[in-house]
Design a protein around this motif. Structure first.
Motif, PDB file in Angstrom:
ATOM      1  N   CYS A  19       0.850  -1.199   0.000  1.00  0.00           N
ATOM      2  CA  CYS A  19       0.000   0.000   0.000  1.00  0.00           C
ATOM      3  C   CYS A  19       0.883   1.246   0.000  1.00  0.00           C
ATOM      4  O   CYS A  19       1.844   1.340   0.755  1.00  0.00           O
ATOM      5  CB  CYS A  19      -0.910  -0.004   1.218  1.00  0.00           C
ATOM      6  N   CYS A  22       0.116   2.883   3.810  1.00  0.00           N
ATOM      7  CA  CYS A  22       0.460   2.213   5.070  1.00  0.00           C
ATOM      8  C   CYS A  22       1.503   1.114   4.900  1.00  0.00           C
ATOM      9  O   CYS A  22       2.017   0.590   5.890  1.00  0.00           O
ATOM     10  CB  CYS A  22      -0.794   1.650   5.731  1.00  0.00           C
ATOM     11  N   CYS A  62      -7.150  -0.546  -0.159  1.00  0.00           N
ATOM     12  CA  CYS A  62      -6.376  -1.115   0.953  1.00  0.00           C
ATOM     13  C   CYS A  62      -7.317  -1.465   2.099  1.00  0.00           C
ATOM     14  O   CYS A  62      -7.993  -0.588   2.641  1.00  0.00           O
ATOM     15  CB  CYS A  62      -5.304  -0.144   1.437  1.00  0.00           C
ATOM     16  N   CYS A  65      -5.890   0.600   5.521  1.00  0.00           N
ATOM     17  CA  CYS A  65      -5.987   2.059   5.746  1.00  0.00           C
ATOM     18  C   CYS A  65      -7.027   2.720   4.844  1.00  0.00           C
ATOM     19  O   CYS A  65      -7.187   3.937   4.906  1.00  0.00           O
ATOM     20  CB  CYS A  65      -4.618   2.710   5.554  1.00  0.00           C
TER      21      CYS A  65
HETATM   22 ZN    ZN Z   1      -2.951   0.922   3.305  1.00  0.00          ZN
END
Ligand code: ZN
Length: 429
Positions: A19, A22, A62, A65
């Motif tokens: 990601c 994150c 994601c 997050c």
């Molecule tokens: Zn993420």
């Protein structure tokens, strides 16, 4: 071409990526727009077939997050060293920037000692609006051709990519910035964390970062999937933007939506705890929760809406062709390349695109190879396909377009829903 059919990806397909926000490995594919060329890499109409390389254009969500992002990164040096988009070519953008700079000056006060730094400053359109306040300004723009336009217009501009090292150099040469702005670039950033760290470093202790980015919530509500292109790596909600900034000690204290590019989020950001978090932030957070912008199902539904849009638009263009009507694209914006390539719409349905930007005339939209010609007063088609649908209100007020519609001309608006606008007003398809 028009046999191309998009499909809704099966659930549970995790993309092979970390990601961008994150670093987790739980980014699930939600929209697959198939392999496409880089939308701004215009080609000569007579270039050999396949001259433009194609790359996957896939959107993932994601699960950790909530950041919505594409997985494939075309290196930034290949995308932004020579950039055909110039802010000053439409009327709407300078007016918008003027409004924003006045609001910033009124809210935070700007004097001759203060420095305003604009990241991705393009041709300097935004920084020019600060002239009445007497403050110092500096633009940072990676594309040489538009950076040169800014310098020629008297706007101090560094031609380079903004990142942590660039912030350090600005600090030593000009000192800290009271205001840092970034409009329409924040989703481009390959070095996302270095850029945010650089902003944090560059701001004065009570400095404010003002960021404008296409709002993912607006994309969902408008089915604006054509904002997805290789330059746009991340698509922000207030929640995912806050996740990113929070990792670098920054916090959104005001958040509003502005009606540009079909829906843009403007966030005012300070060091965490430095300024009280306003009601606008809580209101938008609640709105996002209620509308499901943090839920993967929302983006699966968006993929289904895109398929319906394709059926309607291609069906309409085939009707026009069968009736012997000509259709030209009105403008050749980057988002148009996404729409045309995703839907498989080529010159057999849309014969050419007309443009005001001289840097695009004589080239062709990559992939579908629709040639781009200069807009001329003495010729017009049966209908224009409005690829820059976010500027439709400006287009419809143009006296030449009013006259065109009075003579039976039509505008086909593909997004948020397929509509045909003529002298009698809009009609849904
Ligand atoms: Zn993420």
């Amino acid at each position: 071409m028009s046999e191309q059919r998009l499909t809704v990806p099966p659930t549970g397909r995790i993309l092979d990526m970390e990601c961008r926000c994150c670093g987790g490995r739980s980014v699930e594919l939600v929209i697959d727009l198939t392999d496409q060329p880089h939308c701004n890499r215009l080609v000569r109409p007579d270039a050999p077939a396949q001259a433009e390389p194609r790359f996957p254009l896939r959107v993932g969500f994601c699960r950790v997050c909530t950041m919505v992002q594409i997985d494939h990164t075309i290196p930034k040096e290949s995308m932004f060293s020579d950039y055909p988009y110039v802010s000053g070519t439409t009327k709407t953008l300078p007016a918008h920037f003027s409004d924003t700079s006045h609001r910033i000056a009124a809210a935070y006060g700007l004097g001759p000692q203060d420095l305003v730094v604009d990241i991705g400053s393009n041709d300097g359109t935004w920084l020019k609006q600060y002239a009445p306040f007497g403050c110092r300004v500096l633009g940072v723009e990676a594309a040489g051709n538009v950076a040169d336009l800014a310098k020629a217009a008297g706007v101090p501009t560094w031609q380079r990519f903004f990142n942590e090292a660039c912030a350090t150099d600005i600090l030593s040469e000009h000192g800290a910035a009271k205001i840092v702005t970034a409009a329409g670039v924040f989703f481009h950033l390959e070095e996302l964390h270095s850029v945010v760290a650089g902003i944090e470093k560059l701001l004065t202790e009570d400095g404010v970062f003002v960021v404008q980015a296409i709002y993912l919530g607006g994309m969902v509500e408008n089915t604006a999937f054509d904002q997805v292109y290789h330059e746009h790596l991340c698509y922000y909600t207030l929640r995912s933007l806050s996740e990113l900034l929070g990792r670098h000690g920054l916090e959104v204290f005001e958040a509003t939506l502005v009606p540009i590019h079909g829906g843009t989020i403007e966030a005012h950001v300070a060091r965490k705890g430095r300024r009280p978090v306003g009601a606008s932030v809580r209101t938008m957070q609640a709105d996002e929760t209620r509308k499901g912008f943090g839920e993967i199902e929302t983006y699966r539904n968006l993929a289904k809406s895109v398929l319906l849009l394709q059926q309607k638009l291609v069906g309409l263009l085939e009707q026009y062709r069968a009736a012997g009507k000509t259709v030209w694209a009105y403008g050749a914006p980057a988002k148009g390349a996404t729409l045309l390539n995703s839907f498989g719409i080529g010159p057999e349905l849309v014969q050419k695109a007309v443009e005001r930007n001289p840097m695009k005339v004589g080239l062709a939209i990559p992939g579908v190879r629709i040639p781009i010609a200069e807009e001329r007063a003495d010729e017009s088609p049966s209908a224009y396909l409005v690829l820059a649908w976010n500027f439709i209100d400006e287009f419809l007020k143009n006296p030449a377009n009013i006259a065109y519609m009075a003579q039976g001309g039509e505008f086909i608006v593909p997004v948020p829903k397929v509509e045909v606008v003529g002298a009698a007003g809009p009609r849904a398809v």
